[in-house]
Structures are given as C-alpha cells and as structure tokens.
Design an enzyme around this catalytic site. Sequence first.
Site, PDB file in Angstrom:
ATOM      1  N   PHE A   1       0.858  -1.185   0.000  1.00 24.93           N
ATOM      2  CA  PHE A   1       0.000   0.000   0.000  1.00 24.93           C
ATOM      3  C   PHE A   1       0.888   1.226   0.000  1.00 24.93           C
ATOM      4  O   PHE A   1       1.552   1.537   0.986  1.00 24.93           O
ATOM      5  CB  PHE A   1      -0.947   0.053   1.200  1.00 24.93           C
ATOM      6  CG  PHE A   1      -1.856   1.249   1.130  1.00 24.93           C
ATOM      7  CD1 PHE A   1      -2.984   1.228   0.338  1.00 24.93           C
ATOM      8  CD2 PHE A   1      -1.560   2.419   1.820  1.00 24.93           C
ATOM      9  CE1 PHE A   1      -3.818   2.338   0.229  1.00 24.93           C
ATOM     10  CE2 PHE A   1      -2.374   3.527   1.723  1.00 24.93           C
ATOM     11  CZ  PHE A   1      -3.508   3.493   0.928  1.00 24.93           C
TER      12      PHE A   1
ATOM     13  N   ASP B   1       9.600   2.988   1.680  1.00 24.10           N
ATOM     14  CA  ASP B   1       8.405   3.766   1.994  1.00 24.10           C
ATOM     15  C   ASP B   1       8.188   3.676   3.496  1.00 24.10           C
ATOM     16  O   ASP B   1       7.614   2.718   4.004  1.00 24.10           O
ATOM     17  CB  ASP B   1       7.209   3.210   1.223  1.00 24.10           C
ATOM     18  CG  ASP B   1       5.910   3.969   1.517  1.00 24.10           C
ATOM     19  OD1 ASP B   1       5.874   4.739   2.501  1.00 24.10           O
ATOM     20  OD2 ASP B   1       4.932   3.773   0.781  1.00 24.10           O
TER      21      ASP B   1
ATOM     22  N   LYS C   1       2.968  11.475   6.705  1.00 25.49           N
ATOM     23  CA  LYS C   1       2.163  11.288   7.911  1.00 25.49           C
ATOM     24  C   LYS C   1       2.748  11.999   9.126  1.00 25.49           C
ATOM     25  O   LYS C   1       2.514  13.178   9.331  1.00 25.49           O
ATOM     26  CB  LYS C   1       1.928   9.802   8.162  1.00 25.49           C
ATOM     27  CG  LYS C   1       1.057   9.157   7.082  1.00 25.49           C
ATOM     28  CD  LYS C   1       0.518   7.844   7.498  1.00 25.49           C
ATOM     29  CE  LYS C   1      -0.231   7.141   6.373  1.00 25.49           C
ATOM     30  NZ  LYS C   1      -1.433   7.847   5.900  1.00 25.49           N
TER      31      LYS C   1
END
Length: 401
Positions: free
Chosen positions: A141, A226, A255
């Site tokens: 994801f 990531d 984030k």
Amino acid sequence: MTSTERGIAAAEAHSAHNYHPLPVVVATAEGAWVTDVEGRRYLDMLAGYSALNFGHGNRRLLDAAKAQLERVTLTSRAFHHDRFADFCTQLAELCGMELVLPMNTGAEAVETAVKTARKWGYKVKGVPDGRAKIIVADNNFHGRTTTIVSFSTDPEARADFGPYTPGFEIVPYGDLAALEAAVDADTVAVLLEPIQGEAGVLVPPPGYLAGVRELTRNRNVLFIADEIQSGLGRTGRTFACEHEGVVPDMYVLGKALGGGVVPVSAVVSSREVLGVYAPGEHGSTFGGNPLACAVALEVIAMLRTGEFQQRAAELGEHLHSELAQLAAGGAVAAVRGRGLWAGVDINPSRGTGREISEQLMARGVLVKDTHGSTIRLAPPLVISKEDLDWGLDQLRGVLEG
C-alpha cells in the site's frame, strides 16, 4: 435525532462514499484521547495511521504552527522563505542523506520517488528510454493515485481504475529469491514498505531488508523505503529499516512528519539521485511551504531527543507481550508488528474485524479493521502505560467476554 446521527447523516448525504467510518463524530482531542459531539471520550488506538505519532494537540507542534501562522504560510517555490533551508538541512541530517524534495501527501511523495527513480535510471544508470522497471511487493500500500494503484494487488484499490500504468513488476513480499529473479538490466528501483501497514502490519522475515540492500547495491538498483507509516518513531527506531541496520538509497516520508497538524511529505536521498532534477521538471505549489516546514522542524527536534523512539520500544514490548497472551488463549489467531504497532488477526468465531472495531468503540476504544479479520493497533507514542493497559483490557473484554 442525536448530534452524532445528524453529523453522520449530513456527511453521508453530501460526501462521496469512499470511506466507511465508524459511527463516531469527533469534536475535540488531546493526547491519546478524543471526545465526540455528545461528550463521550474514546482512546485513540489508531493515531491517524501514524500521522498522530506525537498525539492530538501536541503543545510543541501547535505552538510552532501558531507562531508561523502569524508570519507567513505560503510563498510557493517561486521564492525562498526563511524556514526552508533549515527544514531541508535538518531532515537530510536526520536521514543521513544529502538532499530533500518536499511534497504534501504520502501518495505525492511516492509518485515523486517513482519519477525520481525513472529519471535516475535514464540519466545515471543508462537504461534505454521508456524501459525503466520498478519492482514492488504484493499486498503493498503506497497510496491511491492512478499510477500507484496500477501496481496494487488489492482489488478494492485497483478495480475499475484502468488503464493501468506500465513499468512495474510485483513479487511476493519477503521472498528474496523472487526479488533477485525479477531484477534485470532495466530495473531502476525496488520500492518496499519495511513493514506493510495496510496489509495488516506484516513484518518481513529476519534478514530480508538486509538482503534487499545487498542485492540492490550489487545490481546498481535503488532501494526505496516507503517509511510513511513505519517511520519517525513508530517501531521503536526513527526508521523501521534500522532494525536490520539498513540505510536505503531513498526514504519516502509523510504522515508523522506533519505531526497531525498539516500534511507534509518528502523524498530524501543522495545528491546523485535527487540531483537529476532541473528547474521545472517537478514541483508542488504547497510543497515545502513555511507552515509545513515550521511544524516539521519541530517534529525533527522532538525525534532528535530519542524520547519517542524509546517510548515506542518500551511500550511496544509491553503491548506485544499482552497480545501474545490473548493469542495463547485462542481469541486471537495471530499477532504481528514492531514497537507500538500491531496487526491482530481475530479468531473468526469472535467476529469480523469490523464487528470487533464496533464493539471496542462501544467500550470507548477506537481502532481500524483491514482485510476482513484483522484490526490494527497504533496508538500515539505519547500514550501512557495505564491508558494502553485500559485499552488492552477493553480488547480482552470484547474477545473473551
């Protein structure tokens, strides 16, 4: 009709149904707790998918944002501003890298990493034009843009959004032999999550990341990590890659870099890699804006103390010890994770992940399900041990009651 019911009805009437939130309407929040429009309090055990690593309303971050709001919030990159150099310098130092390319959202940062790897492949490695290949893992994801869903294996994320972007090859996560077999002369990068969050907090086999690092180095391929969800303290280290002593060629961050205050993301790498860009080839109006830089600088300062990494490591050890006991009792089929991050596979006899999430909400705990039977636990790193234990008691009550 209650305030909660009115809020949910209005949202469902006027917003696209691309999310299926739990039936709670949050009005205020502080630390690890949120309060809804009816005045009910809930322990937040999701923390905005790690965007809120430092808790809701963190005073240091709010003060940094407020101070910057009074000065300047946006210049665009058409001009310099006085927070940009410090942000780039300090983030590069935190990562042990040389250059920073700031964006806003995690998906933007992943898109930037993809573009960067391709351009590096053509300009530096010498891959023939149009043939650059990036290897990714199944169950990944990395976001939901059209390019990113092109290499997703999740039908919900991918179906009906074609035609899909070529140039990607998918291999099993954690399978070093499959990865090695996929690397060829046109391969420019391997893009991986050090821990797969959306897939259910999947931790790769020991030695996998170190093997990826050795393979990519030997084959002149970029290793892109990531760390949007796994980075910035979540796993007990600044970066999840550190658990295997690995430094990738490129970090993709987001984030928690914005502290839950503003969206901030970045690609951080070497001068050789990010130095391939010339003015006009990539950019963002809001990327690296003064407000974002001010907040992110405070995040970097907080991470430099090591306090949050240590809390995640110590409380994470306690979290996984308690979850292991639940698993031993049969209510939980499996537990995975690292630091203050866990994927808990619910025994189907106890209910679905969504049902367990709803039952926990009724007890004052907010979590999120994924892939049917799994719930994810990722409380803010500022959570107290007492609050963590209370939340785990509620989970125990739901599963064993």
